[in-house]
Design an enzyme around this catalytic site. Structure first.
Site, PDB file in Angstrom:
ATOM      1  N   ALA A 163      15.497 -14.577  46.522  1.00  0.00           N
ATOM      2  CA  ALA A 163      15.509 -13.630  45.401  1.00  0.00           C
ATOM      3  C   ALA A 163      16.506 -14.090  44.348  1.00  0.00           C
ATOM      4  O   ALA A 163      17.564 -14.626  44.675  1.00  0.00           O
ATOM      5  CB  ALA A 163      15.898 -12.247  45.905  1.00  0.00           C
ATOM      6  N   LYS A 164      16.152 -13.890  43.093  1.00  0.00           N
ATOM      7  CA  LYS A 164      17.085 -14.156  41.996  1.00  0.00           C
ATOM      8  C   LYS A 164      17.681 -12.790  41.639  1.00  0.00           C
ATOM      9  O   LYS A 164      17.131 -12.051  40.806  1.00  0.00           O
ATOM     10  CB  LYS A 164      16.321 -14.792  40.823  1.00  0.00           C
TER      11      LYS A 164
END
Ligand code: PMP
Length: 311
Positions: A163-164
């Site tokens: 995930a960013k």
């Protein structure tokens, strides 16, 4: 310490489904994400392509990653992928930008406080502004100087690094500011096992004996979209490429090293921890990959035009 990059104001920002003037795209001080860091975002670039047109680079892949980041963190984005894609293209158009950086962010609002995020409004903003080479034009041409950070990248079960996510960047900021304070351009972080992970906002590649190598996605790194582009470019240029575990000393004795990212594009590394890499200049293979990358983003490789979404 060197100053950060100046933000150039544009006209409109897309906020929760409509356009608002730049100065009015404001949030409440009790915004959940501001306090706890649970939010996801993207960094995307739009380039001028042939015939004076502009195109967003790998828009669909960035949108997919935004939605995947939200799934990982349990956030339900109140817009469809199609709506977000349309909004991103509109932001570039409305602001009459030919080349720009685009920042979509999904964040939690201020209708509730406390760590349970259930019921907090999910909000989305998309801004765009002109942004030059993140690690400098000089860095693109001649390479940058980096240090191995004293900070370690997230353990994959502390922060899920596919995930960013907003909060993860505290770790990146600590590494980046330590590096800049000590006179380097960028930091390279190791994973909790001690293997090379990535830069504070970039993936990393090395070239040794004519083969490219990059850390596997089990090394606490983000699955970069530019990283993926380098795999395709390497295939196109018939350069061998592999993923694996990389040790710090492997970097020191590599023939070439470069960083990849939407902001950093393809930036050569000329020095790590005061050791010259190769001949201390941009390497030959790095230069070929960089040249092909810039040709692709500007639409001069029909084979790769599938990566361009015209504005
Ligand atoms: N790692 C981190 C931590 C990043 O922030 C970025 C920038 N998004 C990257 C790698 C490179 O990813 P991309 O090529 O998709 O921009």
């Amino acid at each position: 310490m060197g100053k950060g990059l100046k933000l150039e104001k544009t006209e409109k920002i897309w906020l929760d489904g409509s356009f608002v003037p730049w100065d009015e795209a404001n949030i409440h001080v009790l915004t959940h994400t501001l306090h706890y860091g649970l939010g996801v975002f993207e960094g995307i670039r739009c380039y001028q392509v042939k015939k004076k047109k502009s195109a967003v680079f790998r828009l669909h892949e960035h949108t997919d990653r935004l939605f995947n980041s939200a799934i990982i963190l349990g956030i339900e984005i109140p817009f469809s992928k199609k709506e977000i894609i349309t909004a991103i293209l509109q932001v570039v158009k409305k602001n009459k930008l030919k080349e720009c950086y685009i920042r979509p962010i999904v964040f939690l609002g201020h209708n509730q406080m406390g760590l349970n995020p259930n019921g907090v409004d999910v909000r989305v903003a998309i801004a765009a502004w002109p942004w030059g080479a993140y690690l400098g034009d000089e860095g693109i041409s001649n390479g940058i100087r980096v240090r191995i950070s004293s900070f370690t990248r997230h353990h994959v079960n502390i922060s899920m690094t596919r995930a960013k996510a907003c909060g993860y960047y505290v770790n990146s900021i600590l590494a980046k500011s330590e590096a800049v304070r000590d006179g380097y351009d960028e930091a390279i972080l190791l994973d909790p096992q001690g293997y090379v992970s990535e830069g504070s906002g970039e993936n990393i590649f090395l070239l040794s004996k004519g083969r490219l190598k990059t850390p596997s996605l089990s090394c606490s790194n983000l699955e970069g979209i530019t990283r993926d582009a380098v795999f395709e470019i390497a295939k196109h240029l018939k350069v061998e490429i592999e993923e694996g575990f990389i040790t710090r000393d492997e970097l020191y004795i590599a023939d070439e090293v470069f960083l990849t990212g939407t902001a950093a594009e393809i930036t050569p590394v000329r020095e790590i921890d005061n050791r010259s890499i190769g001949n201390g200049k941009r390497g030959k293979t790095t230069a070929r990959i960089q040249k092909t990358f810039f040709e692709i983003v500007h639409g001069s490789h029909s084979k790769f035009n599938k990566w361009l979404s015209e504005v």
